[in-house]
Write a protein that holds these residues in place. Structure first.
Motif, PDB file in Angstrom:
ATOM      1  N   GLN A  80      29.551  30.111  43.668  1.00 16.29           N
ATOM      2  CA  GLN A  80      29.565  31.012  44.819  1.00 16.29           C
ATOM      3  C   GLN A  80      29.232  32.433  44.376  1.00 16.29           C
ATOM      4  OE1 GLN A  80      33.578  29.988  46.384  1.00 16.29           O
ATOM      5  NE2 GLN A  80      32.498  29.286  48.214  1.00 16.29           N
ATOM      6  N   PHE A  81      28.693  33.203  45.320  1.00 17.56           N
ATOM      7  CA  PHE A  81      28.155  34.526  45.038  1.00 17.56           C
ATOM      8  C   PHE A  81      28.778  35.542  45.992  1.00 17.56           C
ATOM      9  CE2 PHE A  81      25.286  31.266  43.793  1.00 17.56           C
ATOM     10  CZ  PHE A  81      24.670  31.701  42.626  1.00 17.56           C
ATOM     11  N   ASP A  82      28.834  36.794  45.535  1.00 16.18           N
ATOM     12  CA  ASP A  82      29.378  37.846  46.393  1.00 16.18           C
ATOM     13  C   ASP A  82      28.493  38.093  47.613  1.00 16.18           C
ATOM     14  OD1 ASP A  82      31.701  38.750  44.741  1.00 16.18           O
ATOM     15  OD2 ASP A  82      30.104  39.109  43.288  1.00 16.18           O
ATOM     16  N   ARG A  83      27.200  37.984  47.420  1.00 17.58           N
ATOM     17  CA  ARG A  83      26.260  38.130  48.526  1.00 17.58           C
ATOM     18  C   ARG A  83      25.192  37.049  48.410  1.00 17.58           C
ATOM     19  NH1 ARG A  83      29.904  41.011  49.217  1.00 17.58           N
ATOM     20  NH2 ARG A  83      29.929  43.256  49.704  1.00 17.58           N
ATOM     21  N   VAL A  84      24.855  36.454  49.552  1.00 17.22           N
ATOM     22  CA  VAL A  84      23.726  35.530  49.651  1.00 17.22           C
ATOM     23  C   VAL A  84      22.828  36.063  50.750  1.00 17.22           C
ATOM     24  CG1 VAL A  84      22.989  33.166  50.154  1.00 17.22           C
ATOM     25  CG2 VAL A  84      25.136  33.567  48.910  1.00 17.22           C
ATOM     26  N   PHE A  85      21.525  36.086  50.526  1.00 15.66           N
ATOM     27  CA  PHE A  85      20.646  36.549  51.601  1.00 15.66           C
ATOM     28  C   PHE A  85      19.423  35.653  51.752  1.00 15.66           C
ATOM     29  CE2 PHE A  85      18.894  38.962  48.037  1.00 15.66           C
ATOM     30  CZ  PHE A  85      17.540  39.153  48.317  1.00 15.66           C
ATOM     31  N   VAL A  86      18.948  35.617  53.000  1.00 17.71           N
ATOM     32  CA  VAL A  86      17.794  34.792  53.362  1.00 17.71           C
ATOM     33  C   VAL A  86      16.877  35.654  54.210  1.00 17.71           C
ATOM     34  CG1 VAL A  86      17.036  32.553  54.224  1.00 17.71           C
ATOM     35  CG2 VAL A  86      19.439  32.869  53.581  1.00 17.71           C
ATOM     36  N   SER A  87      15.699  35.945  53.694  1.00 17.78           N
ATOM     37  CA  SER A  87      14.757  36.837  54.376  1.00 17.78           C
ATOM     38  C   SER A  87      13.504  36.071  54.802  1.00 17.78           C
ATOM     39  CB  SER A  87      14.381  37.991  53.434  1.00 17.78           C
ATOM     40  OG  SER A  87      13.333  38.765  53.976  1.00 17.78           O
ATOM     41  N   VAL A 145      28.673  31.336  49.514  1.00 24.31           N
ATOM     42  CA  VAL A 145      29.275  32.677  49.620  1.00 24.31           C
ATOM     43  C   VAL A 145      30.725  32.632  49.138  1.00 24.31           C
ATOM     44  CG1 VAL A 145      29.931  34.530  51.202  1.00 24.31           C
ATOM     45  CG2 VAL A 145      27.782  33.293  51.544  1.00 24.31           C
ATOM     46  N   SER A 146      31.074  33.542  48.267  1.00 27.94           N
ATOM     47  CA  SER A 146      32.443  33.630  47.759  1.00 27.94           C
ATOM     48  C   SER A 146      33.399  34.108  48.850  1.00 27.94           C
ATOM     49  CB  SER A 146      32.520  34.633  46.597  1.00 27.94           C
ATOM     50  OG  SER A 146      31.722  34.229  45.522  1.00 27.94           O
ATOM     51  N   PRO A 147      34.693  33.774  48.747  1.00 27.38           N
ATOM     52  CA  PRO A 147      35.682  34.364  49.664  1.00 27.38           C
ATOM     53  C   PRO A 147      35.584  35.889  49.630  1.00 27.38           C
ATOM     54  CG  PRO A 147      36.667  32.584  48.397  1.00 27.38           C
ATOM     55  CD  PRO A 147      35.298  32.810  47.815  1.00 27.38           C
ATOM     56  N   GLY A 148      35.534  36.491  50.807  1.00 29.74           N
ATOM     57  CA  GLY A 148      35.379  37.933  50.909  1.00 29.74           C
ATOM     58  C   GLY A 148      33.939  38.400  50.820  1.00 29.74           C
ATOM     59  N   GLY A 149      33.010  37.469  50.573  1.00 31.63           N
ATOM     60  CA  GLY A 149      31.592  37.807  50.473  1.00 31.63           C
ATOM     61  C   GLY A 149      30.881  37.670  51.811  1.00 31.63           C
ATOM     62  N   ALA A 150      29.554  37.790  51.777  1.00 28.77           N
ATOM     63  CA  ALA A 150      28.799  37.782  53.025  1.00 28.77           C
ATOM     64  C   ALA A 150      27.432  37.142  52.852  1.00 28.77           C
ATOM     65  CB  ALA A 150      28.632  39.207  53.553  1.00 28.77           C
ATOM     66  N   LEU A 151      26.991  36.504  53.926  1.00 27.68           N
ATOM     67  CA  LEU A 151      25.642  35.963  54.047  1.00 27.68           C
ATOM     68  C   LEU A 151      24.835  36.895  54.937  1.00 27.68           C
ATOM     69  CD1 LEU A 151      23.450  33.709  53.888  1.00 27.68           C
ATOM     70  CD2 LEU A 151      24.602  32.619  55.837  1.00 27.68           C
ATOM     71  N   HIS A 152      23.707  37.391  54.427  1.00 28.85           N
ATOM     72  CA  HIS A 152      22.830  38.298  55.169  1.00 28.85           C
ATOM     73  C   HIS A 152      21.528  37.572  55.501  1.00 28.85           C
ATOM     74  CE1 HIS A 152      24.971  42.194  54.084  1.00 28.85           C
ATOM     75  NE2 HIS A 152      25.562  41.298  53.311  1.00 28.85           N
ATOM     76  N   ILE A 153      21.086  37.704  56.749  1.00 25.53           N
ATOM     77  CA  ILE A 153      19.873  37.011  57.205  1.00 25.53           C
ATOM     78  C   ILE A 153      19.009  37.960  58.017  1.00 25.53           C
ATOM     79  CG2 ILE A 153      18.970  35.174  58.689  1.00 25.53           C
ATOM     80  CD1 ILE A 153      21.559  33.620  58.107  1.00 25.53           C
TER      81      ILE A 153
END
Length: 215
Positions: free
Chosen positions: A114-121, A141-149
């Motif tokens: 798991q990662f602190d941030r994951v993004f998909v552009s 996504v790690s607990p407390g993290g976020a997925l950005h799209i």
């Protein structure tokens, strides 16, 4: 994965050499996503569908204390990405791997589950099993993290002739805006107790989302 990789290579084997120069005019919202990642010091960031590596390189410059990882199904795109990362002198902080986004096993690829941030552009619109890819991305996504799209929207507030022409052109590259993306993100938010921020910038030309996992 072989079929998906072959299809993407067929589309982008030549296009990859001009991809960044041509796409900057209509892949709107990418730079804002990258600036807003805000990973914690020493944090980890994963891009799903990293293509030429352009976003990872920019993100590494914006957030120099983080470590970056990228996957793509296309060997041709990854070849270009690896060369670009090396040329930018960022091989020490950016790692790349070939993977199918709809069957992502980040722990096997990178030794990080798991990662602190994951993004998909602008990638979900190119992945036929996009719901599976979305589920995999959020699981990473790690607990407390976020997925950005960020991706193409429905263009509902734009002239119909423009929308029709854009859709026809996008289909030439196997791109299909995902009309149900917001609904799927809301499903994930409800299922996992996450917090969703969703908007439709540029008169619904694009859609932008941040899905924050509970700590």
């Amino acid at each position: 994965m072989a079929d998906a990789a072959a299809e993407m290579d067929a589309i982008y084997r030549v296009q990859r050499h001009i991809y960044d120069a041509s796409r900057k005019y209509y892949l709107l919202g990418r730079d804002g996503l990258i600036e807003g990642l805000d990973p914690p010091p020493g944090g980890t960031v994963l891009e799903i569908g990293c293509g030429t590596g352009r976003n990872l390189i920019l993100a590494a410059h914006h957030h120099p204390s983080a470590r970056f990882f990228g996957i793509d199904v296309s060997p041709a795109m990854l070849e270009t990405a690896a060369a670009s990362v090396a040329r930018a002198g960022l091989s020490h902080c950016i790692r790349l791997a070939q993977a199918d986004a709809s069957r992502l096993d980040a722990d096997r690829l990178f030794g990080i589950a798991q990662f602190d941030r994951v993004f998909v552009s602008y990638a979900l619109s190119m992945i036929p099993p996009w719901r599976d890819a979305l589920d995999c991305a959020f699981r990473a996504v790690s607990p407390g993290g976020a997925l950005h799209i960020v991706d193409f929207g429905e263009q509902g507030q734009l002239p119909s002739a423009f929308r029709t022409g854009l859709r026809a052109w996008l289909r030439k590259f196997s791109v299909e805006p995902r009309a149900e993306l917001e609904a799927e993100l809301r499903r994930l938010a409800e299922q996992h107790g996450a917090v969703l921020t969703f908007s439709r910038p540029f008169r619904d030309y694009a859609c932008s989302a941040v899905l924050r996992r509970a700590a």
